[in-house]
Scaffold this motif. Structure first.
Motif, PDB file in Angstrom:
ATOM      1  N   ARG A  12      73.167 -97.898  29.443  1.00 28.68           N
ATOM      2  CA  ARG A  12      72.479 -97.611  28.185  1.00 28.68           C
ATOM      3  C   ARG A  12      71.007 -97.930  28.375  1.00 28.68           C
ATOM      4  N   VAL A  13      70.146 -97.035  27.875  1.00 26.06           N
ATOM      5  CA  VAL A  13      68.701 -97.247  27.946  1.00 26.06           C
ATOM      6  C   VAL A  13      68.324 -98.248  26.866  1.00 26.06           C
ATOM      7  N   ILE A  14      67.559 -99.303  27.245  1.00 29.02           N
ATOM      8  CA  ILE A  14      67.218-100.368  26.291  1.00 29.02           C
ATOM      9  C   ILE A  14      65.750-100.355  25.903  1.00 29.02           C
ATOM     10  N   ALA A  15      64.948 -99.455  26.502  1.00 29.56           N
ATOM     11  CA  ALA A  15      63.528 -99.388  26.166  1.00 29.56           C
ATOM     12  C   ALA A  15      63.004 -97.990  26.448  1.00 29.56           C
ATOM     13  N   GLY A  16      61.979 -97.586  25.711  1.00 25.38           N
ATOM     14  CA  GLY A  16      61.339 -96.296  25.943  1.00 25.38           C
ATOM     15  C   GLY A  16      61.745 -95.257  24.929  1.00 25.38           C
ATOM     16  N   LYS A  17      61.345 -94.011  25.189  1.00 27.94           N
ATOM     17  CA  LYS A  17      61.559 -92.933  24.222  1.00 27.94           C
ATOM     18  C   LYS A  17      63.031 -92.566  24.057  1.00 27.94           C
ATOM     19  N   ASP A  18      63.848 -92.844  25.046  1.00 27.54           N
ATOM     20  CA  ASP A  18      65.279 -92.524  24.985  1.00 27.54           C
ATOM     21  C   ASP A  18      66.143 -93.752  24.715  1.00 27.54           C
ATOM     22  N   LYS A  19      65.594 -94.742  24.018  1.00 29.37           N
ATOM     23  CA  LYS A  19      66.307 -95.982  23.725  1.00 29.37           C
ATOM     24  C   LYS A  19      67.642 -95.692  23.040  1.00 29.37           C
ATOM     25  N   ASP A  20      68.685 -96.437  23.438  1.00 27.75           N
ATOM     26  CA  ASP A  20      70.048 -96.362  22.903  1.00 27.75           C
ATOM     27  C   ASP A  20      70.848 -95.148  23.389  1.00 27.75           C
ATOM     28  N   LYS A  21      70.304 -94.340  24.285  1.00 22.28           N
ATOM     29  CA  LYS A  21      71.081 -93.250  24.874  1.00 22.28           C
ATOM     30  C   LYS A  21      71.912 -93.809  26.021  1.00 22.28           C
ATOM     31  N   GLU A  22      73.112 -93.238  26.202  1.00 24.51           N
ATOM     32  CA  GLU A  22      73.983 -93.649  27.297  1.00 24.51           C
ATOM     33  C   GLU A  22      74.186 -92.489  28.246  1.00 24.51           C
ATOM     34  N   GLY A  23      74.421 -92.806  29.497  1.00 25.62           N
ATOM     35  CA  GLY A  23      74.695 -91.768  30.477  1.00 25.62           C
ATOM     36  C   GLY A  23      75.145 -92.358  31.792  1.00 25.62           C
ATOM     37  N   LYS A  24      75.571 -91.464  32.680  1.00 25.62           N
ATOM     38  CA  LYS A  24      76.035 -91.861  34.004  1.00 25.62           C
ATOM     39  C   LYS A  24      74.859 -91.837  34.968  1.00 25.62           C
ATOM     40  N   VAL A  25      74.798 -92.811  35.859  1.00 27.53           N
ATOM     41  CA  VAL A  25      73.726 -92.874  36.850  1.00 27.53           C
ATOM     42  C   VAL A  25      73.995 -91.818  37.926  1.00 27.53           C
ATOM     43  N   LEU A  26      73.016 -90.925  38.124  1.00 26.23           N
ATOM     44  CA  LEU A  26      73.151 -89.859  39.114  1.00 26.23           C
ATOM     45  C   LEU A  26      72.634 -90.287  40.482  1.00 26.23           C
ATOM     46  N   SER A  27      71.549 -91.090  40.502  1.00 29.91           N
ATOM     47  CA  SER A  27      71.028 -91.586  41.774  1.00 29.91           C
ATOM     48  C   SER A  27      70.217 -92.852  41.547  1.00 29.91           C
ATOM     49  N   VAL A  28      70.082 -93.638  42.615  1.00 32.93           N
ATOM     50  CA  VAL A  28      69.349 -94.900  42.579  1.00 32.93           C
ATOM     51  C   VAL A  28      68.371 -94.919  43.745  1.00 32.93           C
ATOM     52  N   ASP A  29      67.094 -95.241  43.456  1.00 33.54           N
ATOM     53  CA  ASP A  29      66.086 -95.429  44.492  1.00 33.54           C
ATOM     54  C   ASP A  29      65.796 -96.928  44.570  1.00 33.54           C
ATOM     55  N   VAL A  30      66.359 -97.584  45.577  1.00 33.55           N
ATOM     56  CA  VAL A  30      66.281 -99.045  45.685  1.00 33.55           C
ATOM     57  C   VAL A  30      64.856 -99.516  45.965  1.00 33.55           C
ATOM     58  N   GLN A  31      64.119 -98.798  46.812  1.00 30.04           N
ATOM     59  CA  GLN A  31      62.759 -99.224  47.154  1.00 30.04           C
ATOM     60  C   GLN A  31      61.833 -99.164  45.944  1.00 30.04           C
ATOM     61  N   LYS A  32      61.916 -98.097  45.171  1.00 24.83           N
ATOM     62  CA  LYS A  32      61.044 -97.937  43.998  1.00 24.83           C
ATOM     63  C   LYS A  32      61.636 -98.551  42.733  1.00 24.83           C
ATOM     64  N   ARG A  33      62.896 -99.041  42.794  1.00 25.92           N
ATOM     65  CA  ARG A  33      63.599 -99.628  41.659  1.00 25.92           C
ATOM     66  C   ARG A  33      63.675 -98.649  40.485  1.00 25.92           C
ATOM     67  N   LYS A  34      64.062 -97.401  40.780  1.00 27.16           N
ATOM     68  CA  LYS A  34      64.189 -96.346  39.770  1.00 27.16           C
ATOM     69  C   LYS A  34      65.612 -95.798  39.782  1.00 27.16           C
TER      70      LYS A  34
END
Length: 102
Positions: A12-34
């Motif tokens: 669940r997104v806890i900050a920003g314009k899409d706050k309170d939206k839920e979704g599945k993680v499609l990819s993770v960039d560990v170096q950039k922490r995104k």
């Protein structure tokens, strides 16, 4: 610092314009922490025609958001994650319930 969120997790997104939206993680960039979350932080992108997309044009797609702006969802509620050792194996643990994840 390690990223505790993994591909396939529901968050669940806890900050920003899409706050309170839920979704599945499609990819993770560990170096950039995104992370890229399904249906969250949508952008429009102009795409040139290519073999995969003959038409080209404007495409809607997900943009990466910082991992600090999402929280893991367990049983419909958000929780922090931690690590513990199960024998000699390192596993993720829900801070709220104490259950192991995966």
């Amino acid at each position: 610092m390690s990223v505790k969120i993994r591909k396939g997790d529901t968050v669940r997104v806890i900050a920003g314009k899409d706050k309170d939206k839920e979704g599945k993680v499609l990819s993770v960039d560990v170096q950039k922490r995104k992370v890229i979350v399904e249906g969250v932080n949508m952008i429009t992108k102009s795409v040139k025609p290519n073999a995969a997309n003959q038409q080209g044009g404007i495409v809607n797609k997900e943009a990466p958001i910082d991992v600090s702006n999402v929280m893991y969802v367990e049983d419909g509620k958000v929780t922090r994650l931690g690590y513990t050792f199960d024998g000699d194996k390192k596993v993720r643990v829900s801070k709220k319930s104490g259950k192991t994840i995966d």
